[in-house]
Design an enzyme around this catalytic site. Sequence first.
Site, mmCIF file in Angstrom:
data_model
loop_
_atom_site.group_PDB
_atom_site.id
_atom_site.type_symbol
_atom_site.label_atom_id
_atom_site.label_comp_id
_atom_site.label_asym_id
_atom_site.label_seq_id
_atom_site.Cartn_x
_atom_site.Cartn_y
_atom_site.Cartn_z
ATOM 1 N N ARG A 299 0.863 -1.258 0.223
ATOM 2 C CA ARG A 299 -0.154 0.185 0.056
ATOM 3 C C ARG A 299 0.767 1.313 0.064
ATOM 4 O O ARG A 299 2.262 1.301 0.498
ATOM 5 C CB ARG A 299 -0.862 -0.027 1.270
ATOM 6 C CG ARG A 299 -1.809 -1.263 1.191
ATOM 7 C CD ARG A 299 -2.787 -1.118 2.838
ATOM 8 N NE ARG A 299 -3.592 -2.499 2.592
ATOM 9 C CZ ARG A 299 -3.313 -3.472 3.076
ATOM 10 N NH1 ARG A 299 -2.143 -3.648 3.863
ATOM 11 N NH2 ARG A 299 -4.257 -4.474 3.076
ATOM 12 N N LYS B 113 -2.351 -1.686 7.757
ATOM 13 C CA LYS B 113 -3.839 -1.504 7.646
ATOM 14 C C LYS B 113 -4.435 -2.355 8.551
ATOM 15 O O LYS B 113 -5.274 -1.862 9.512
ATOM 16 C CB LYS B 113 -4.407 -1.485 6.350
ATOM 17 C CG LYS B 113 -5.951 -1.037 6.348
ATOM 18 C CD LYS B 113 -6.379 -1.106 5.132
ATOM 19 C CE LYS B 113 -7.952 -0.984 4.933
ATOM 20 N NZ LYS B 113 -8.316 -1.037 3.757
ATOM 21 N N HIS C 237 -3.789 3.254 -5.867
ATOM 22 C CA HIS C 237 -4.223 1.699 -5.059
ATOM 23 C C HIS C 237 -4.369 1.002 -6.210
ATOM 24 O O HIS C 237 -4.379 -0.351 -5.737
ATOM 25 C CB HIS C 237 -5.509 2.105 -4.186
ATOM 26 C CG HIS C 237 -5.705 0.801 -3.222
ATOM 27 N ND1 HIS C 237 -4.845 0.882 -2.255
ATOM 28 C CD2 HIS C 237 -6.397 -0.091 -3.261
ATOM 29 C CE1 HIS C 237 -5.283 -0.474 -1.566
ATOM 30 N NE2 HIS C 237 -6.323 -0.965 -2.119
ATOM 31 N N ARG D 259 -1.679 -1.574 -6.586
ATOM 32 C CA ARG D 259 -1.644 -2.967 -5.889
ATOM 33 C C ARG D 259 -2.540 -4.050 -6.533
ATOM 34 O O ARG D 259 -2.137 -5.174 -6.143
ATOM 35 C CB ARG D 259 -2.191 -2.311 -4.475
ATOM 36 C CG ARG D 259 -2.549 -3.470 -3.379
ATOM 37 C CD ARG D 259 -2.850 -2.999 -2.234
ATOM 38 N NE ARG D 259 -3.709 -3.940 -1.162
ATOM 39 C CZ ARG D 259 -2.814 -4.529 -0.386
ATOM 40 N NH1 ARG D 259 -1.342 -4.899 -0.335
ATOM 41 N NH2 ARG D 259 -3.480 -5.610 0.431
ATOM 42 N N HIS E 198 -3.886 -9.607 2.864
ATOM 43 C CA HIS E 198 -5.491 -9.841 2.981
ATOM 44 C C HIS E 198 -5.579 -10.657 3.783
ATOM 45 O O HIS E 198 -4.833 -11.903 4.036
ATOM 46 C CB HIS E 198 -5.601 -10.353 1.468
ATOM 47 C CG HIS E 198 -5.824 -8.897 0.809
ATOM 48 N ND1 HIS E 198 -4.833 -8.939 -0.347
ATOM 49 C CD2 HIS E 198 -6.672 -7.846 0.570
ATOM 50 C CE1 HIS E 198 -5.116 -7.822 -1.091
ATOM 51 N NE2 HIS E 198 -6.209 -7.213 -0.546
ATOM 52 N N TYR F 223 -9.536 -8.185 -5.305
ATOM 53 C CA TYR F 223 -8.291 -7.599 -6.049
ATOM 54 C C TYR F 223 -7.661 -8.596 -7.077
ATOM 55 O O TYR F 223 -6.838 -7.990 -7.864
ATOM 56 C CB TYR F 223 -7.029 -7.286 -4.735
ATOM 57 C CG TYR F 223 -7.308 -6.215 -3.958
ATOM 58 C CD1 TYR F 223 -6.940 -5.140 -4.274
ATOM 59 C CD2 TYR F 223 -8.267 -6.391 -2.870
ATOM 60 C CE1 TYR F 223 -7.098 -4.086 -3.374
ATOM 61 C CE2 TYR F 223 -8.318 -5.403 -1.894
ATOM 62 C CZ TYR F 223 -7.798 -4.148 -2.253
ATOM 63 O OH TYR F 223 -7.998 -3.172 -1.551
#
Length: 364
Positions: free
Chosen positions: A206, A231, A299, A302, A325, A334
Amino acid sequence: MATLVKTPSGTWKALIRKTGWPTVAKTFRTKRDAEDWSRRTEDEMVRGVYIQRSGSERMTLEAALKRYLSDITPTKKPTTQRGETSKAKKLTEHLGKYSLAALSAETIASYRDKRLNEKGRAGTTSNNTVRLELALLSHLFTVAIQEWGLGLTFNPVLNIRKPSPGEGRNRRLSPDEERRLLAAVNKHSNPMLGWIVGIALETGMRSTEISSLRRPQVDLERRIVKLVDTKNDAQRTVPLSKRATAIFQSAMENPARPSDCSLVFFGEPGKDAKRRPYAFTKVWGLLVKKLELPDFRFHDLRHEAVSRLVEGGLSDQEVSSISGHKSMQMLKRYTHLRSEDLVAKLDNISNKKQKTLAKQKDKV
């Protein structure tokens, strides 16, 4: 028995004094309303279920959000703090004058529908934006019930239907877009922009994870980066490809870095003489606009990187250990594989099957 007193302004004040309970009082426009409230309140006291609601009746949502942003939000990550400040503005704009006691499920559902149909610069408000605003409001009610003692008995947000989060973004870079993007960032006057974009494409990290990196976190010999502040609040180790290692090598050897600065990507000193991470958001926005890359965000790099890891043959578990994740469901949002790559794989499967059948015929 409650005491009813007519005030000089013509309203009626009801006063209840009962052993074992705090003295409570409330003013009404008519004597009938005062009597009804007194009778209902005394009955709740007798049954032991009375809750003093004056706090929630006096506190508006605007005041509650200010308290939340002051007491609760500072305990969260900087990116979350900025997001909650923005969401609080919208909630205040539409519902700020309501008291917490007056915010019913019906009122909040009406807010949800109005926001979903509200048009902004980028079109109508997305489902996910409204969902996150409702999540903030819901947590505010939870905190108010559990910690603030305002006399709230339930969270009205729990009684309404939440917008679905949607399917997620599906923005991939075409070969031509990638070529033009990398050429532009590598030509930028500050080489750190090109390094950051390259690392994002190679590792799937990120933007905040990249910009906040410090030199001790990067181990070029072992070709890994150790992420501490993520995150999801979970530390992880990111392996580096040969290209990512080469980019980090250039960044670590940056001759412009002051000797007392441990940041890999550093900005100019602030008014307090402290150096903070390189702020590239504005430069990135101008560059993407100049290159005419429609609806492309940082983003999305990513997204592109994680998709490429999947296309490269890594398992979901291996990809999640790199990307961070926590759930396979989030990872799937994603990983949008290119249709042409899937066609090529199908052709390979078909060719292998035909070769196998041919060998079997030869043996016969």
